[in-house]
Design an enzyme around this catalytic site. Structure first.
Site, PDB file in Angstrom:
ATOM      1  CB  SER A 101       0.202   0.861  -9.295  1.00 27.56           C
ATOM      2  OG  SER A 101      -1.327  -0.063  -8.751  1.00 27.56           O
ATOM      3  CG  ASP A 243      -0.571  -2.703  -5.598  1.00 32.69           C
ATOM      4  OD1 ASP A 243      -1.169  -3.033  -4.862  1.00 32.69           O
ATOM      5  OD2 ASP A 243      -0.976  -1.770  -6.207  1.00 32.69           O
ATOM      6  CG  ASP A 245       0.440   1.203  -4.964  1.00 33.06           C
ATOM      7  OD1 ASP A 245       0.003   0.162  -4.936  1.00 33.06           O
ATOM      8  OD2 ASP A 245      -0.112   2.489  -5.021  1.00 33.06           O
ATOM      9  CG  ASP A 247      -3.461   0.890  -4.822  1.00 31.09           C
ATOM     10  OD1 ASP A 247      -2.960   0.234  -5.177  1.00 31.09           O
ATOM     11  OD2 ASP A 247      -3.755   1.909  -5.633  1.00 31.09           O
TER      12      ASP A 247
HETATM   13 MG    MG Z   1      -1.495  -0.113  -6.640  1.00 31.95          MG
END
Ligand code: MG
Length: 456
Positions: A101, A243, A245, A247
């Site tokens: 993440s 960020d 990844d 999400d």
């Molecule tokens: Mg993330």
């Protein structure tokens, strides 16, 4: 028996804690569980973010899955929500995401997914843990070893998002958006999605590079100082940062001002609840009362959970929620992906902006105003027990409290939350009120109670 999973998946330094052997065993354990649940040839979607260790770990995890007789759909580098979406889209029996993440580049981790794309349920996590530590894997016979097929999910994921917003309205206004995808997985999706939606796009830090050469992938105000200047200097309508990844999506207004995540969550929730004629909004106890105002305005109910995106997602599924989110800029559209989705959030915000005809700063400043203060104390020892004692002390003093997660003291016009960090030796104190003075007063009260317990 040891514990593998944190609030969502397992994380650590690559090649120290998160080694290829570790990923291999995770693949074997997850696949073994799927087989024991009665599926003859389970199919698992596997993807990763842009981290340097990603390909190594992905290949090891896939080997583990194949060795116990699972088939794999390898979707390569993609945002976590895209991999969650794909797991559901391909009607797979599960999914796995190699990501850490927003953590620094040396970290990596593994998130396992339900067939619907949501993070693995607690009971099933426990089964994977048991198989992992006992190492009683169901190895497949040589002619039952699984197969891999590769699929591109970037295009279909972008198309799926496009189908959910009013592209005509966006094309009419043609917003100018600057994006910073932190050299992460969002580099493959967000700049393209925005162009296809009809925006003028300038992207920075958008070459995929797992060294994260430009900035720390956590999209907080400190890490976005340069980006805030860029958004203002270019005269953009607003900026979006993601960020590692992808999400999460965090916004900067046309004046270069960092916008707190609960404000953009409120904008999205307002639109979604209005479109649905009300419904249920799910958020955590650490999110602003602003969300209660938004829900009330739309005749919707509010449910507050413990902190954690997976906890919010589980509550949305269980209670048939309409929209969910957190104060850090993570929004969950449960009818699309049962997890935070940065790109979907951006698409919805772009639509709201285009339809409003207003400046981004105006949209934000029109929201009900709250003042917030945050601080922390370094505390060694059993932090949860200390926070529980704060609850006892507050109760004894006659305050109304909520102990869903930490100790939250409620006032008619605000609250203060005293909560132990799950990862660091600190206790955070976080207050909110309708006026600056009251917010400060509540913060000081929370601190005073905490210090009272620490001294006793
Ligand atoms: Mg993330």
């Amino acid at each position: 028996m040891g514990k593998l999973f944190g609030t969502f998946g397992v994380r650590g330094i690559a090649n120290e804690k998160i080694t290829p052997e570790f990923a291999l065993k995770m693949g074997m354990a997850f696949g073994t569980m799927l087989k024991r649940e009665g599926r003859e040839k389970p199919v698992v979607v596997v993807g990763r973010d842009t981290r340097v260790s990603g390909e190594m770990l992905k290949n090891a995890l896939i080997s583990g899955l194949l060795s116990v007789g699972c088939d794999v759909i390898d979707v390569g580098i993609a945002p976590t929500p895209a991999i969650q979406w794909a797991t559901n889209h391909f009607k797979a029996d599960g999914g796995a995401v190699i990501t850490a993440s927003h953590n620094p580049p040396e970290y990596n981790g593994i998130k396992l997914l339900e067939p619907n794309g949501m993070g693995l349920k607690k009971e099933r996590e426990a089964v994977v843990e048991e198989v992992f530590f006992k190492e009683n894997f169901d190895r497949a016979k040589w002619d039952e070893i699984g197969e891999v097929r590769e699929e591109d999910i970037i295009k279909p994921y972008i198309e799926a998002i496009k189908s959910r917003v009013d592209i005509k309205a966006i094309k009419k206004r043609k917003p100018f958006v600057v994006v910073d995808t932190s050299n992460g997985a969002g580099s493959l999706t967000l700049p393209y999605l925005l162009r296809e939606l009809g925006c003028k796009v300038v992207s920075v830090n958008a070459h995929p590079d797992g060294h994260f050469p430009a900035r720390n992938p956590e999209p907080n105000e400190e890490n976005l100082k340069d980006f805030m200047k860029i958004v203002k200097a270019l005269g953009a309508d607003f900026g979006v940062a993601q960020d590692g990844d992808a999400d999460r999506a965090v916004f900067i207004d046309e004046n270069g001002r960092f916008i707190q995540g609960d404000k953009t969550f409120a904008l999205v929730a307002d639109a979604v609840l209005r479109e649905n004629g009300g419904g249920l909004l799910v958020t955590t106890i650490a999110t602003s009362n602003l969300l209660d105002d938004i829900a009330k305005r739309n005749n919707a109910k509010v449910m507050r959970t413990k902190v954690g995106d997976l906890i919010v997602a589980r509550a949305l599924l269980e209670h048939n929620g309409t929209i969910g989110g957190e104060e850090n800029g993570g929004v969950i559209f449960p009818d699309f992906v049962l997890g935070r989705d940065g790109a979907m959030t951006v698409a919805k915000i772009v639509e709201i902006f285009a339809k409003s005809g207003k400046k981004f700063s105006e949209l934000i400043d029109e929201l009900p105003k709250y003042y917030q203060f945050k601080t922390k104390r370094h505390v060694e020892g059993d932090r949860k027990a200390i926070v529980a004692k704060v609850a006892e002390l507050a109760k004894a003093k006659g305050y109304e409290i909520d102990t869903t997660d930490g100790t939250k003291i409620l006032f008619p016009d605000g609250w203060v939350l005293v909560r132990a960090s799950g990862t660091e030796p600190i206790i955070r104190v976080f207050s909110e009120a309708k006026s600056e003075e009251k917010a400060k007063e509540y913060l000081e009260l929370g601190l005073k109670l905490l210090e009272g317990v620490l001294r006793s």
